[in-house]
Design an enzyme around this catalytic site. Structure first.
Site, short mmCIF file in Angstrom:
data_model
loop_
_atom_site.label_atom_id
_atom_site.label_comp_id
_atom_site.label_asym_id
_atom_site.label_seq_id
_atom_site.Cartn_x
_atom_site.Cartn_y
_atom_site.Cartn_z
N ASP A 1 -10.47 -5.00 -1.12
CA ASP A 1 -9.46 -4.47 -0.20
C ASP A 1 -10.12 -3.61 0.88
OD1 ASP A 1 -7.24 -3.40 1.03
OD2 ASP A 1 -6.48 -2.35 -0.74
N ASP B 1 0.84 -1.21 0.00
CA ASP B 1 0.00 0.00 0.00
C ASP B 1 0.86 1.25 0.00
OD1 ASP B 1 -2.78 -0.85 0.09
OD2 ASP B 1 -2.27 -1.75 2.04
C1 DX5 Z 1 -6.23 0.97 2.87
C2 DX5 Z 1 -5.36 -0.09 2.24
C3 DX5 Z 1 -5.70 -1.49 2.64
C4 DX5 Z 1 -5.58 -1.77 4.11
C5 DX5 Z 1 -6.23 -3.10 4.46
O1 DX5 Z 1 -5.91 2.20 2.36
O2 DX5 Z 1 -5.48 -0.03 0.83
O3 DX5 Z 1 -4.93 -2.40 1.88
O4 DX5 Z 1 -4.25 -1.77 4.55
O5 DX5 Z 1 -6.23 -3.28 5.84
P1 DX5 Z 1 -7.42 -4.01 6.61
O6 DX5 Z 1 -7.49 -5.42 6.06
O7 DX5 Z 1 -7.00 -3.97 8.05
O8 DX5 Z 1 -8.66 -3.25 6.32
ZN ZN Z 2 -4.57 -1.67 -0.46
#
Ligand code: DX5
Ligand code: ZN
Length: 236
Positions: free
Chosen positions: A174, A33
């Protein structure tokens, strides 16, 4: 299904060790990310961190660029060793050109949509994308709650793709994914799942991966899921 753990929830003090632990646990993809503090709040990590992890890790690098005007940087991310580069529809004006450039660089090209962005632009981009990422939280942070409205969106996108020669295009979800909701998301038509907090907060990783896999198992894989299960890291 493919689980792509998000490095954002890993221990930043031992990133290479975290990658090794994931490989040993049977993880195949790593979700990276990248946030620039402009397109979305938060500033995470970028090209040098990815390039240095690439030297120590054989996972399939799935880079999610939450970056304004990502076309400025796709070449650098490809050189850093990313295998899939996903850009946001809301961040780039000339999407066909940007996606074509990603493919020219030898990477798979993905398009991401925020929760409130309509799927209709995909009608004109089916042949330009290798994967579509549907955000199920607003980008910026891990640990947010899954937005249930995205379940209908996955179904609508799966139909749009299937009806427009895109049955081979996987859908990635996601944000807020866990063993509790992944079964429903597979049924709706998703194939690749990002998980940050629900993966990293529940070690050991091999047991956690199996919990996701068991909760997702719906028998026979659809075409799009088969297609992306065969993607390999470019340097392997
Ligand atoms: C948010 C990111 C995600 C996030 C997912 O901006 O794109 O990939 O890190 O984390 P969880 O699974 O904890 O929602
Ligand atoms: Zn992401």
């Amino acid at each position: 299904m493919i689980l792509s753990p998000s490095l954002l929830s890993a221990n930043f003090g031992r990133l290479a060790g975290e990658c090794r632990d994931m490989e040993q646990a049977g993880v195949t993809w790593l979700h990276l990310d990248v946030i620039d503090g402009v397109f979305a709040p938060n500033i995470t990590f970028g090209i040098p961190v990815i390039a240095s992890l690439r030297k120590q890790c054989k996972l399939f690098f799935d880079a999610h660029l939450m970056v304004h005007n990502p076309s400025r940087y796709v070449e650098d991310f490809a050189k850093a060793g990313c295998d899939l580069i996903v850009v946001h529809a809301e961040a780039e004006v000339h999407l066909q050109r940007c996606l074509a450039r990603i493919r020219e660089l030898g990477c798979r090209a993905g398009l991401a949509l925020n929760p409130s962005t309509d799927i209709s632009c995909l009608r004109w981009l089916v042949s330009d994308v290798d994967l579509v990422l549907l955000m199920s939280v607003n980008p910026g942070f891990s640990g947010q709650k899954f937005l249930p409205v995205v379940e209908d969106k996955i179904q609508a996108l799966r139909s749009l793709l299937d009806e427009n020669n895109g049955a081979n295009v996987p859908i990635q979800v996601d944000g807020g994914v866990s063993p509790e909701n992944i079964g429903r998301l597979v049924q709706c038509g998703a194939d690749v799942f990002v998980s940050g907090s629900a993966f990293f907060n529940f070690p050991p990783y091999d047991t956690r991966l199996k919990q996701f896999q068991q909760a997702a198992d719906q028998g026979e894989l659809r075409l799009a899921a088969q297609v992306c299960s065969e993607w390999k890291p470019r340097q392997a």
